[in-house]
Design a protein around this motif. Structure first.
Motif, PDB file in Angstrom:
ATOM      1  N   UNK A  33       0.862  -1.168   0.000  1.00 50.54           N
ATOM      2  CA  UNK A  33       0.000   0.000   0.000  1.00 50.54           C
ATOM      3  C   UNK A  33       0.908   1.231   0.000  1.00 50.54           C
ATOM      4  N   UNK A  34       0.418   2.297  -0.600  1.00 52.82           N
ATOM      5  CA  UNK A  34       1.226   3.514  -0.698  1.00 52.82           C
ATOM      6  C   UNK A  34       0.457   4.680  -0.091  1.00 52.82           C
ATOM      7  N   UNK A  35       1.182   5.521   0.586  1.00 54.73           N
ATOM      8  CA  UNK A  35       0.553   6.666   1.207  1.00 54.73           C
ATOM      9  C   UNK A  35       1.312   7.948   0.935  1.00 54.73           C
ATOM     10  N   UNK A  36       0.601   9.052   1.063  1.00 54.01           N
ATOM     11  CA  UNK A  36       1.213  10.372   1.032  1.00 54.01           C
ATOM     12  C   UNK A  36       0.965  11.039   2.385  1.00 54.01           C
ATOM     13  N   UNK A 111       3.223   5.134  11.450  1.00 52.94           N
ATOM     14  CA  UNK A 111       4.029   4.038  11.988  1.00 52.94           C
ATOM     15  C   UNK A 111       3.824   2.740  11.231  1.00 52.94           C
ATOM     16  N   UNK A 112       2.738   2.651  10.460  1.00 52.09           N
ATOM     17  CA  UNK A 112       2.474   1.432   9.710  1.00 52.09           C
ATOM     18  C   UNK A 112       3.359   1.306   8.475  1.00 52.09           C
ATOM     19  N   UNK A 113       3.965   2.397   8.073  1.00 48.43           N
ATOM     20  CA  UNK A 113       4.686   2.424   6.812  1.00 48.43           C
ATOM     21  C   UNK A 113       6.155   2.074   7.003  1.00 48.43           C
ATOM     22  N   UNK A 114       6.649   1.278   6.082  1.00 56.32           N
ATOM     23  CA  UNK A 114       7.973   0.701   6.231  1.00 56.32           C
ATOM     24  C   UNK A 114       9.078   1.529   5.579  1.00 56.32           C
TER      25      UNK A 114
END
Length: 126
Positions: A33-36, A111-114
């Motif tokens: 999943x990708x976030x901004x 915090x979920x993003x690696x």
């Protein structure tokens, strides 16, 4: 080595549009999943929008709903953020981030993003 490289930031006037891109390498892009996220001076990094691995599920911060659109092209390992009707309060450094998650909805917590990119500056003048 995983790399996320943002581009497309710049200086615009209120009401203008910008399209940010984030190119990923060193990972199996469709497993993420990708976030901004964005961070203005003196503030906490805040969630903007995220998209799941396949692009079918998105989630937006209330502040950008109806103005920003996230999309991804898994053939190009790239995620995009189309920003329309920009406001001065949208000015920030924008970061893209990758979360190893190939099922379920994308998440809003940083915090979920690696993995994280270095950011691209967006400046909006009134």
């Amino acid at each position: 080595q995983v790399q996320l490289v943002e581009s497309g930031g710049g200086w615009v006037q209120a009401g203008d549009s910008l399209r940010l891109s984030c190119s990923a390498s060193g990972l199996t892009f469709f497993n993420y999943a990708m976030g901004w996220f964005r961070q203005a001076p003196g503030t906490e990094r805040e969630f903007v929008v995220a998209i799941n691995w396949g692009g079918a599920s998105t989630i937006y911060a209330d502040s950008v709903k109806g103005r920003f659109t996230i999309s991804r092209d898994n053939t190009k390992n790239t995620v995009y953020l189309q920003m329309n009707s920009l406001k001065p309060e949208d000015a920030a450094v924008y970061y893209c981030a990758a979360d190893y998650r190939f099922s379920g909805r994308p998440l809003v917590g940083a915090r979920e993003y690696d993995y994280w990119g270095q950011g691209t500056q967006v400046t909006v003048s009134s």
